[in-house]
Design an enzyme around this catalytic site. Structure first.
Site, PDB file in Angstrom:
ATOM      1  CE  LYS A  34      -2.241   1.800   3.772  1.00  0.00           C
ATOM      2  NZ  LYS A  34      -2.311   3.275   3.804  1.00  0.00           N
ATOM      3  CG  ASP A  61      -4.902   4.569   1.509  1.00  0.00           C
ATOM      4  OD1 ASP A  61      -6.051   4.965   1.258  1.00  0.00           O
ATOM      5  OD2 ASP A  61      -4.459   4.454   2.674  1.00  0.00           O
ATOM      6  CE  LYS A  63      -7.848   6.863   3.855  1.00  0.00           C
ATOM      7  NZ  LYS A  63      -6.409   6.535   3.866  1.00  0.00           N
ATOM      8  CG  ASP A  66     -12.146  18.041  -6.012  1.00  0.00           C
ATOM      9  OD1 ASP A  66     -13.106  18.811  -6.218  1.00  0.00           O
ATOM     10  OD2 ASP A  66     -10.967  18.436  -5.947  1.00  0.00           O
ATOM     11  CB  THR A 117     -10.807   3.458  11.900  1.00  0.00           C
ATOM     12  OG1 THR A 117      -9.565   3.698  11.256  1.00  0.00           O
ATOM     13  CG2 THR A 117     -11.540   2.359  11.189  1.00  0.00           C
ATOM     14  NE  ARG A 209       1.943   1.880  13.106  1.00  0.00           N
ATOM     15  CZ  ARG A 209       1.077   2.602  13.807  1.00  0.00           C
ATOM     16  NH1 ARG A 209       1.510   3.473  14.687  1.00  0.00           N
ATOM     17  NH2 ARG A 209      -0.221   2.446  13.620  1.00  0.00           N
TER      18      ARG A 209
HETATM   19  O1  C5P Z   1       1.024   0.384  11.046  1.00  0.00           O
HETATM   20  P1  C5P Z   1      -0.401  -0.024  10.922  1.00  0.00           P
HETATM   21  O2  C5P Z   1      -0.575  -1.520  10.725  1.00  0.00           O
HETATM   22  O3  C5P Z   1      -1.285   0.535  11.998  1.00  0.00           O
HETATM   23  O4  C5P Z   1      -0.834   0.650   9.539  1.00  0.00           O
HETATM   24  C1  C5P Z   1      -2.133   0.576   9.053  1.00  0.00           C
HETATM   25  C2  C5P Z   1      -2.216   1.324   7.770  1.00  0.00           C
HETATM   26  O5  C5P Z   1      -3.580   1.384   7.391  1.00  0.00           O
HETATM   27  C3  C5P Z   1      -1.739   2.774   7.827  1.00  0.00           C
HETATM   28  O6  C5P Z   1      -1.212   3.089   6.545  1.00  0.00           O
HETATM   29  C4  C5P Z   1      -2.998   3.546   8.093  1.00  0.00           C
HETATM   30  O7  C5P Z   1      -2.949   4.851   7.601  1.00  0.00           O
HETATM   31  C5  C5P Z   1      -4.011   2.736   7.316  1.00  0.00           C
HETATM   32  N1  C5P Z   1      -5.387   2.881   7.721  1.00  0.00           N
HETATM   33  C6  C5P Z   1      -5.836   2.597   8.993  1.00  0.00           C
HETATM   34  N2  C5P Z   1      -7.151   2.730   9.294  1.00  0.00           N
HETATM   35  C7  C5P Z   1      -8.006   3.137   8.353  1.00  0.00           C
HETATM   36  C8  C5P Z   1      -7.569   3.413   7.065  1.00  0.00           C
HETATM   37  C9  C5P Z   1      -6.245   3.281   6.787  1.00  0.00           C
HETATM   38  O8  C5P Z   1      -5.062   2.203   9.848  1.00  0.00           O
HETATM   39  N3  C5P Z   1      -9.290   3.218   8.637  1.00  0.00           N
END
Ligand code: C5P
Length: 231
Positions: A34, A61, A63, A66, A117, A209
């Protein structure tokens, strides 16, 4: 059924770090990654071409949100990058989502964000003046996304079953907030393990992460891959 690859969130600020991270994996291994706003705005279309040349699949990603005409034109540009999946905000409305689909064509999966979220029910009611529950708003946006002919939504794993009930079993649920047992939760509030995401019915999981910050990212990826595919 084909094994499903967890989508690795490449949340790095610069091209060099992405190169170093991807170089950890065997050169014949095809990943699903992603690319989000930070990396895309820093590195541009060049990074998409670089990752594609390595043979990986890409969820871009960005998003988009517009007026329909602008989103359609922007999606036409993104279609030329030949990414595998991209997204819009459902709050842009059905006409905007239909325009996005026209611009992108059939080459990539198109999904929508319902409520972020990071948004609490209180914030949604106060900031967006939506006087329903958060869950009702998420389901409403999922239905509108389905009506617009898109392929699915970004959602928390806990919402996947209810979303499929009001749309279709085939409607894609892509779920972030994934943490293997024992991993640091970080700033995610409600987390689900890869195995639970599989049981609940997620179609794609996004993991950042727990893989990118691991001492051994390849090992962490393999563990999550196995858990996600019930191997
Ligand atoms: O590091 P982690 O596993 O928390 O990363 C989750 C990824 O998913 C990040 O890029 C975050 O911006 C994205 N994301 C999220 N929740 C959402 C939409 C996207 O955690 N509702």
């Amino acid at each position: 059924m084909r094994e499903k690859r967890p989508v690795i969130a490449l949340d790095f600020p610069a091209f060099d770090q992405v190169k170093a991270f991807l170089a950890l994996f065997p050169s014949d291994e095809s990943l699903y990654v992603k690319v989000g706003m930070e990396l895309y705005y820093a590195a541009g279309p060049e990074i998409i071409r670089y990752i594609k040349n390595l043979g990986h699949s890409i969820f871009l990603d960005l998003k988009l949100h517009d007026i329909p005409n602008t989103v359609e034109s922007a999606m036409r540009v993104l279609a030329d990058l030949e990414v595998d999946m991209t997204n819009v905000h459902a709050a842009g409305g059905v006409e905007m989502m239909k325009a996005a689909k026209r611009g992108l064509g059939e080459s990539a999966i198109l999904i929508a964000v319902t409520q972020l979220t990071s948004t609490s029910e209180e914030q949604m009611q106060a900031d967006q003046n939506i006087q329903s529950s958060l869950q009702e708003s998420v389901l409403h946006y999922a239905q509108k996304t389905y009506e617009a002919g898109l392929d699915g939504v970004v959602c928390s794993a806990q919402e996947a079953a209810a979303i499929k009930q009001v749309t279709s079993e085939d409607f894609v649920c892509l779920t972030p907030g994934i943490r293997p047992k024992g991993a640091a939760v970080g700033d995610q509030k409600r987390v689900v393990s890869p195995a639970d995401a599989y049981r609940i019915g997620s179609d794609y999981i996004v993991v950042g992460r727990p893989i990118t910050q691991a001492i051994d990212p390849v090992q962490a990826y393999r563990t999550i891959y196995k858990e996600w595919n019930q191997l």
